[in-house]
Design an enzyme around this catalytic site. Structure first.
Site, PDB file in Angstrom:
ATOM      1  CG  ASP A  95      41.291 -62.795 -39.063  1.00 57.20           C
ATOM      2  OD1 ASP A  95      42.314 -62.374 -39.282  1.00 57.20           O
ATOM      3  OD2 ASP A  95      40.575 -63.449 -39.940  1.00 57.20           O
ATOM      4  CG  HIS A  96      45.421 -64.612 -39.017  1.00 62.95           C
ATOM      5  ND1 HIS A  96      44.113 -64.348 -39.807  1.00 62.95           N
ATOM      6  CD2 HIS A  96      45.566 -65.638 -39.607  1.00 62.95           C
ATOM      7  CE1 HIS A  96      44.001 -65.285 -40.535  1.00 62.95           C
ATOM      8  NE2 HIS A  96      44.963 -66.218 -40.452  1.00 62.95           N
ATOM      9  NE  ARG A 145      51.920 -68.712 -42.882  1.00 60.14           N
ATOM     10  CZ  ARG A 145      51.901 -69.689 -42.191  1.00 60.14           C
ATOM     11  NH1 ARG A 145      53.017 -70.179 -41.500  1.00 60.14           N
ATOM     12  NH2 ARG A 145      50.634 -70.109 -41.538  1.00 60.14           N
ATOM     13  CG  ASP A 195      43.494 -67.015 -44.624  1.00 64.38           C
ATOM     14  OD1 ASP A 195      44.224 -66.800 -43.633  1.00 64.38           O
ATOM     15  OD2 ASP A 195      42.929 -68.450 -44.782  1.00 64.38           O
ATOM     16  NE  ARG A 239      46.533 -75.250 -43.865  1.00 66.57           N
ATOM     17  CZ  ARG A 239      46.241 -74.146 -44.389  1.00 66.57           C
ATOM     18  NH1 ARG A 239      46.885 -72.874 -43.702  1.00 66.57           N
ATOM     19  NH2 ARG A 239      45.922 -74.027 -45.636  1.00 66.57           N
ATOM     20  CB  SER A 288      49.390 -70.769 -44.915  1.00 64.83           C
ATOM     21  OG  SER A 288      50.873 -70.221 -45.269  1.00 64.83           O
TER      22      SER A 288
HETATM   23  C1  MIC Z   1      46.799 -70.337 -41.873  1.00 62.31           C
HETATM   24  O1  MIC Z   1      45.710 -70.991 -41.285  1.00 62.31           O
HETATM   25  O2  MIC Z   1      47.854 -70.879 -41.950  1.00 62.31           O
HETATM   26  C2  MIC Z   1      46.859 -68.945 -41.980  1.00 62.31           C
HETATM   27  C3  MIC Z   1      47.616 -68.273 -40.756  1.00 62.31           C
HETATM   28  O3  MIC Z   1      45.496 -68.380 -41.919  1.00 62.31           O
HETATM   29  C4  MIC Z   1      47.415 -68.608 -43.383  1.00 62.31           C
HETATM   30  C5  MIC Z   1      47.657 -67.152 -43.841  1.00 62.31           C
HETATM   31  C6  MIC Z   1      48.925 -66.505 -42.998  1.00 62.31           C
HETATM   32  O4  MIC Z   1      49.969 -67.410 -42.831  1.00 62.31           O
HETATM   33  O5  MIC Z   1      48.728 -65.322 -42.647  1.00 62.31           O
HETATM   34  C7  MIC Z   1      46.521 -69.347 -44.465  1.00 62.31           C
HETATM   35  O6  MIC Z   1      45.879 -70.163 -44.358  1.00 62.31           O
HETATM   36  O7  MIC Z   1      46.725 -68.731 -45.750  1.00 62.31           O
HETATM   37 FE1  SF4 Z   2      42.620 -68.387 -38.946  1.00 63.10          FE
HETATM   38 FE2  SF4 Z   2      43.855 -69.845 -41.152  1.00 63.10          FE
HETATM   39 FE3  SF4 Z   2      43.283 -70.973 -38.401  1.00 63.10          FE
HETATM   40 FE4  SF4 Z   2      41.217 -70.194 -40.231  1.00 63.10          FE
HETATM   41  S1  SF4 Z   2      43.053 -71.724 -40.554  1.00 63.10           S
HETATM   42  S2  SF4 Z   2      41.303 -69.792 -38.095  1.00 63.10           S
HETATM   43  S3  SF4 Z   2      42.202 -68.279 -41.153  1.00 63.10           S
HETATM   44  S4  SF4 Z   2      44.363 -69.313 -38.767  1.00 63.10           S
END
Ligand code: MIC
Ligand code: SF4
Length: 647
Positions: free
Chosen positions: A64-65, A547, A119, A379, A545
């Protein structure tokens, strides 16, 4: 003693420790989810652990990312993940099937179960009464291997919801209100549980919006009761048999109770550039906007999208604005296509994006410089849209559409009054369109499956033991609320996730000054000279996140310790997992004044760590005492150099 819902679920899954707030516990994990940006590393780690087949009840890998596919990296990751899932016994949700949290809620979540996801928005599952927790990829890999998950038993904040939301006020406004009360820092070691008569007035998608954005509070998880509304949702998904009722026991005590009268709420906006910087929309109304996005795992349900269509019907998007929608799943998109909503959106001038994370993580649809972007995401950290110094406001779908129609930030209630419009009541369909053909079920025996590893797939991280003395310098000294987006930028760099040496080049890239050496240059020069790298930070370091690259890449560059006033839960755990020592300043004065390049020495660190919590250090010529709050088990992990280091 009477238990809250979270305590009941933790008790039923407790493997080690005592259910006392603040104590270390470990719990059995029933389900895991991974997404592709963290999943490649999680599976490389699972392979390094020599686990032939996962041991959970259900594990799902979502794509999905990384769906932009600019160059071969994303598609190479997909091939690797599809094959490794088949080999290890994991379901694989193909690109196009939707965002992990939305699809997991629809197709796999079960009240009363535990879910660990790589995630941070995994707590979305709390919308149907799961204890759903976000974690680093290595923790999720370990959970797939059947290893219990370690956490601090949380304090529980009870949020009592009373009354009913008024027209044009939505679940997003509820969680923005909660963020305005609890803020996005200082909530490590707590969890949130919703109760009160207002709960029954909220549908499952609304509850999931609220638990999803609990991630922005920095809490461990957020949970709603499982009631008739939950049952109806699961029945409509064809999964009525998965339902069970869940409520706090009579007399259960919360550590703190916050009461929110739903009927007193108004539309809210999180202003640039933190989700807790919340104001009523009326206070920021009139600001000119250049783009609007309805999507992300927070607000991309059928309910959200049908509201968008209802508001757009017979209208056109303002010429000042580009409006895009990204439905959360194939199920949502298909139902929009079948009920005519999609045609209404297209007629109004809406751009239809893929059912994926997309712009939420800077994958396309970046706004023009110096203009305002209004999004339903969770975010709005600076630069996350992919545009430098962006100004991103987070709002509900109703506020987003009102803004798209007028071209300026608009309170939907005010616009509705002007247009004589009423908010359409949402009725959950009796049956969602269920078609799981985009989810590949692994073969019963995966031992003969060939794992496809193209050239862009790197190695799992290599970790080394903590030396006796840490002698080096502050590679960087940063302020408060540094997010993992600052540490490890996503956007155009997201495709580098499966290759540590390549991705490590952009650590702290947002702080690189033109013509000067980058963080990676400075850290690797120290490392190559046999010195230790340190990161110095203020409050709430590592917000955002899950990550784990925000730990792995600094580790790769030779960082041995992070000295901060406070560190957020998932990031602190990731540091330990990769052998970086988290240490805490005891006084703000000890942190203030530390500059990049200052010498830092921690003598006999191995001995000091074994002896107690106070760690003596010499920072910029000054002797200070730092705190180490790790459990004995975590100290052992750091001493060894991380969970993947050889014994
Ligand atoms: C995000 O919303 O920042 C992400 C991308 O979904 C991250 C995960 C990632 O960095 O791969 C998260 O929320 O954990
Ligand atoms: Fe994807 Fe993270 Fe955004 Fe949710 S917050 S849509 S998991 S990138």
């Amino acid at each position: 003693m009477s238990k809250t819902i979270i305590q009941q679920i933790l008790a039923a899954h407790l493997v080690e420790g005592e259910l006392v707030a603040g104590s270390p516990i470990s719990i059995k994990i029933d389900q895991t989810l991974c997404q592709d940006a963290t999943g490649t590393m999680a599976f490389l780690e699972l392979e390094a652990m020599n686990v032939p087949r996962v041991k959970t009840e259900v594990s799902v890998q979502y794509i999905d990312h990384n769906t932009n596919q600019m160059g071969p990296e994303n598609a190479n990751d997909h091939l690797y993940l599809q094959s490794v899932c088949a080999a290890k016994g994991v379901r694989y949700s193909r690109p196009g099937n939707g965002i992990c949290h939305q699809v997991h809620l629809e197709r796999f979540g079960i009240p009363g179960k535990t879910l660990l996801g790589s995630d941070s928005h995994t707590p979305t599952g709390g919308g149907i009464g799961m204890v759903a927790i976000g974690a680093g990829g290595l923790d999720v890999a370990r959970a797939m291997a059947g290893i219990p998950f370690k956490l601090t038993c949380p304090k529980i904040i009870g949020i009592k919801l009373t009354g009913k939301l008024r027209e044009w006020v939505s679940a997003k406004d509820v969680i923005l209100k909660v963020l305005s009360i609890l803020s996005s820092k200082g909530n490590v070691g707590t969890a949130v549980e919703y109760f009160g008569d207002g709960v029954a007035t909220l549908s499952v998608p609304e509850r999931a919006t609220i638990t999803n954005m609990g991630a922005e509070l920095g809490v461990t998880t957020s949970v709603f009761p499982s009631d008739d509304e939950t049952r109806r949702f699961l029945e409509a998904e064809g999964r009525g048999a998965d339902w069970k009722p869940l409520a706090a026991e009579e007399g259960a005590q919360y550590d703190r109770v916050i009461e929110i009268a739903l009927d007193e709420l108004v539309p809210m906006a999180a202003c640039p550039s933190n989700p807790a910087n919340v104001k009523p929309v009326a206070e920021v109304a009139g600001l000119p906007c250049s783009q609007v996005l309805v999507g992300s795992c927070t607000n991309s349900s059928l309910k959200d999208m049908q509201l968008v269509a209802a508001m757009l019907k017979g209208h056109a998007v303002s010429p000042a604005v580009s409006l895009a929608i990204a439905p959360g799943s194939k199920q949502v998109l298909r139902m929009l296509a079948e009920d005519g909503s999609l045609a209404i959106m297209l007629a109004a001038g809406c751009r239809i994006l893929e059912s994926a994370c997309g712009p939420c993580i800077g994958q396309g649809f970046s706004p023009a410089s110096g203009t305002i972007s209004v999004r339903t995401n969770n975010r709005n950290f600076l630069n996350r849209t992919g545009t430098k110094d962006d100004q991103c406001y987070l709002v509900s779908p109703a506020t987003a559409v009102a803004t798209a129609l007028t071209g300026v930030l608009t309170d939907p209630a005010a616009l509705a009054q002007e247009l004589g419009m009423h908010e359409p009541a949402w009725k959950m369909p009796e049956h969602f369109v269920v078609d799981d053909r985009m989810i590949i079920v692994p073969p019963a025996d995966g031992s003969q499956v060939e794992i496809v590893r193209k050239e862009t797939i790197g190695e799992p991280p290599h970790c080394t033991a903590l030396p006796d003395t840490l002698d080096g310098e502050a590679v960087i000294a940063v302020g408060d609320r540094i997010t993992t987006d600052h540490i490890m930028p996503a956007g155009a760099n997201l495709k580098l996730r499966s290759n540590i040496p390549r991705y490590a080049k952009v650590v702290f890239d947002c702080f690189t000054e033109a013509g000067k050496p980058s963080f990676a240059d400075r850290a690797s020069a120290l490392r190559d000279a046999g010195k230790a790298g340190f990161i110095v930070a203020g409050e709430s370091y590592g917000q955002g996140s899950s990550r784990e690259h925000a730990a792995i890449c600094p580790m790769y560059l030779g960082v041995k310790a992070v000295l901060a006033i406070s560190i957020e839960r998932i990031h602190a755990a990731n540091l330990v997992n990769f052998g970086i020592l988290p240490l805490y300043f005891q006084k703000r004065e000890d942190y203030e004044g530390i500059q990049q390049g200052d010498k830092i020495t921690i003598c006999d660190i191995r001995k000091q760590l074994s002896a107690g919590d106070d760690i003596r250090a010499c920072v910029g010529g000054k002797e200070i005492t730092l705190k180490c709050n790790l459990t004995a088990a975590d100290r052992a992990v750091v001493l060894k150099g991380g969970l993947l280091a050889a014994e």
